[in-house]
Design a protein around this motif. Structure first.
Motif, PDB file in Angstrom:
ATOM      1  N   GLN A 172      23.132  62.422  -5.480  1.00 58.97           N
ATOM      2  CA  GLN A 172      23.914  63.660  -5.391  1.00 58.97           C
ATOM      3  C   GLN A 172      23.217  64.707  -4.526  1.00 58.97           C
ATOM      4  O   GLN A 172      23.890  65.487  -3.836  1.00 58.97           O
ATOM      5  CB  GLN A 172      24.169  64.208  -6.789  1.00 58.97           C
ATOM      6  CG  GLN A 172      25.144  63.358  -7.606  1.00 58.97           C
ATOM      7  CD  GLN A 172      25.324  63.855  -9.021  1.00 58.97           C
ATOM      8  OE1 GLN A 172      24.467  64.575  -9.566  1.00 58.97           O
ATOM      9  NE2 GLN A 172      26.431  63.468  -9.647  1.00 58.97           N
ATOM     10  N   GLU A 173      21.886  64.713  -4.548  1.00 55.00           N
ATOM     11  CA  GLU A 173      21.155  65.685  -3.728  1.00 55.00           C
ATOM     12  C   GLU A 173      21.445  65.498  -2.244  1.00 55.00           C
ATOM     13  O   GLU A 173      21.638  66.469  -1.506  1.00 55.00           O
ATOM     14  CB  GLU A 173      19.654  65.562  -3.990  1.00 55.00           C
ATOM     15  CG  GLU A 173      18.812  66.561  -3.189  1.00 55.00           C
ATOM     16  CD  GLU A 173      17.336  66.467  -3.523  1.00 55.00           C
ATOM     17  OE1 GLU A 173      16.516  66.879  -2.671  1.00 55.00           O
ATOM     18  OE2 GLU A 173      16.995  65.997  -4.632  1.00 55.00           O
ATOM     19  N   LEU A 174      21.480  64.248  -1.791  1.00 55.17           N
ATOM     20  CA  LEU A 174      21.734  63.989  -0.376  1.00 55.17           C
ATOM     21  C   LEU A 174      23.222  63.902  -0.056  1.00 55.17           C
ATOM     22  O   LEU A 174      23.630  64.177   1.073  1.00 55.17           O
ATOM     23  CB  LEU A 174      21.031  62.702   0.060  1.00 55.17           C
ATOM     24  CG  LEU A 174      19.504  62.722   0.008  1.00 55.17           C
ATOM     25  CD1 LEU A 174      18.933  61.431   0.588  1.00 55.17           C
ATOM     26  CD2 LEU A 174      18.934  63.924   0.753  1.00 55.17           C
ATOM     27  N   ALA A 175      24.039  63.519  -1.034  1.00 59.06           N
ATOM     28  CA  ALA A 175      25.472  63.367  -0.802  1.00 59.06           C
ATOM     29  C   ALA A 175      26.144  64.695  -0.479  1.00 59.06           C
ATOM     30  O   ALA A 175      27.258  64.714   0.055  1.00 59.06           O
ATOM     31  CB  ALA A 175      26.140  62.724  -2.012  1.00 59.06           C
ATOM     32  N   VAL A 176      25.472  65.798  -0.775  1.00 53.43           N
ATOM     33  CA  VAL A 176      25.987  67.109  -0.366  1.00 53.43           C
ATOM     34  C   VAL A 176      26.104  67.166   1.156  1.00 53.43           C
ATOM     35  O   VAL A 176      27.005  67.804   1.713  1.00 53.43           O
ATOM     36  CB  VAL A 176      25.058  68.236  -0.874  1.00 53.43           C
ATOM     37  CG1 VAL A 176      25.492  69.588  -0.315  1.00 53.43           C
ATOM     38  CG2 VAL A 176      25.061  68.273  -2.396  1.00 53.43           C
ATOM     39  N   GLN A 177      25.173  66.467   1.845  1.00 55.60           N
ATOM     40  CA  GLN A 177      25.188  66.432   3.310  1.00 55.60           C
ATOM     41  C   GLN A 177      26.054  65.282   3.822  1.00 55.60           C
ATOM     42  O   GLN A 177      26.873  65.458   4.718  1.00 55.60           O
ATOM     43  CB  GLN A 177      23.765  66.246   3.843  1.00 55.60           C
ATOM     44  CG  GLN A 177      22.756  67.259   3.336  1.00 55.60           C
ATOM     45  CD  GLN A 177      21.345  66.875   3.738  1.00 55.60           C
ATOM     46  OE1 GLN A 177      21.064  66.575   4.896  1.00 55.60           O
ATOM     47  NE2 GLN A 177      20.429  66.874   2.774  1.00 55.60           N
TER      48      GLN A 177
END
Length: 379
Positions: A172-177
């Protein structure tokens, strides 16, 4: 035989950062003029260019404007828009082409290309969902590193996964990008090294001495040459870099970062189709710098000698280091201080570098460590 781009002609550079600046300084010494395409005003390369086109990398109108001023085109980092590079390849002389740029902009494409060349990379899996990440980790295990496939550098766009409970949070931390991600096995390496190889428009190839790299907070801190590896490992690393240069039909510069696990095992971590931070030592320590060599390669000159003149340590100067360096310049007088012309000294931002040569590797390291240890004591 490829035609020679003669001194007095103009070299266009896509990208206006410090690599472009040092490339331009080398080109100036060789008698060339410089044009640059860069969106940021007063960028490091623009400060010394004859022509500066201030626009986004995907601006076709600006690309055409740059092309009007150039006799040959190159790029200084791989996050240049590949479509723009392809467009320029078809409208003017871009000897490096756009194919390798397209490949190395994306981590999965890059790793697949390295494997296709017969060179080993650490285990990896492309992922685009939490479920895919969970399945991938069953194959490659933990710890692992989850990365965005495009755009990340100096530790940005990546998360270390240590426990199963971190999987969803990491995704989820990277899926924001983006959900275009890759997970890579954590490699228990003994050393990190890099090899810089240059191949000219005439097919001539030259390899620089292997650098031993030390990272802090995922940012390159120092490069030490010669690397403390066996001659067999050094030869293996050089052969791997040359194999990639040949298979990629390289023109220009290729930096190959590697993990050394032991005497028998070397993995490629990443490649970059341009001059590299770990090659800055070549400016003072080699008969020909990586920037001179790159200009020679794309302009059709014979390549220069890559002989190491003296052992060397290159240390990056980050934003948080600038005040200390400027307040203690006398302490840095035994080496060569380079600043890149950047205005904002932000934490973690590469603002310059300091190169120290010595009669031996240990002497260069001792001089560097004395000054930098005092730097650490001020924190």
């Amino acid at each position: 035989m490829t035609s020679l781009i003669k001194p007095g002609k103009t070299i266009g550079i896509l990208g206006g950062g410090q690599l472009g600046r040092m490339m331009a300084l080398s080109a100036r010494e060789m008698g060339y003029r410089i044009a640059v395409l860069e969106p940021k005003p007063d960028a490091p390369t623009a400060q010394i260019a004859d022509v500066s086109v201030e626009a986004a990398y995907d601006d076709r109108k600006a690309a055409k404007q740059l092309a009007e001023h150039c006799d040959v085109l190159t790029y200084e980092f791989e996050n240049i828009d590949a479509d723009t590079a392809s467009f320029l390849e078809n409208t003017m002389y871009l000897p490096q082409g756009s194919k390798l740029l397209y490949t190395t902009k994306h981590r999965v494409r890059e790793k697949q290309a390295v494997q296709d060349a017969g060179v080993e990379v650490s285990p990896y899996r492309p992922v685009s969902s939490v479920e895919a990440l969970e399945n991938a980790l069953q194959d490659i295990g933990c710890p692992a590193v989850l990365k965005t496939c495009q755009g990340g550098y100096d530790g940005k766009g990546q998360v270390v996964i240590n426990e199963d409970t971190e999987i969803k949070e990491a995704f989820q931390e990277l899926a924001v990008q983006t959900t275009d991600l890759v997970v890579e096995a954590w490699i228990p390496f003994e050393k990190e090294i890099s090899v810089i190889v240059t191949r000219s428009t005439n097919g001539e190839t030259a390899v620089f001495p292997v650098g031993e790299n030390i990272h802090k907070n995922n940012i390159l801190h120092q490069t030490i040459v010669p690397a403390s590896i066996s001659s067999e490992t050094e030869e293996r690393a050089r052969e791997m870099a040359c194999r990639l240069a040949e298979k990629f039909e390289l023109v220009g510069t290729l930096a190959v970062e590697m993990f050394v696990l032991d005497e028998e095992t070397v993995y490629v971590n990443e490649v970059a189709p341009r001059p590299h931070n770990s090659g800055h030592y070549t400016i003072e320590a080699c008969a020909t710098s990586q920037f001179d060599q790159h200009v020679r390669a794309v302009c059709g000159w014979p390549l220069g000698s890559t002989e190491l003149l003296k052992p060397v340590v290159m240390t990056n100067i980050l934003g948080e280091d600038v005040s200390y360096v400027l307040d203690n310049l006398a302490e840095f007088a035994e080496g060569h201080v380079h600043f890149y012309g950047k205005q904002d000294a932000k934490t973690g931002r590469k603002m310059g570098h300091w190169t120290v040569l010595g009669a031996t590797r240990n002497e260069a390291m001792a001089t560097t460590e004395k000054v930098w240890r005092e730097r650490m004591d001020t924190e």
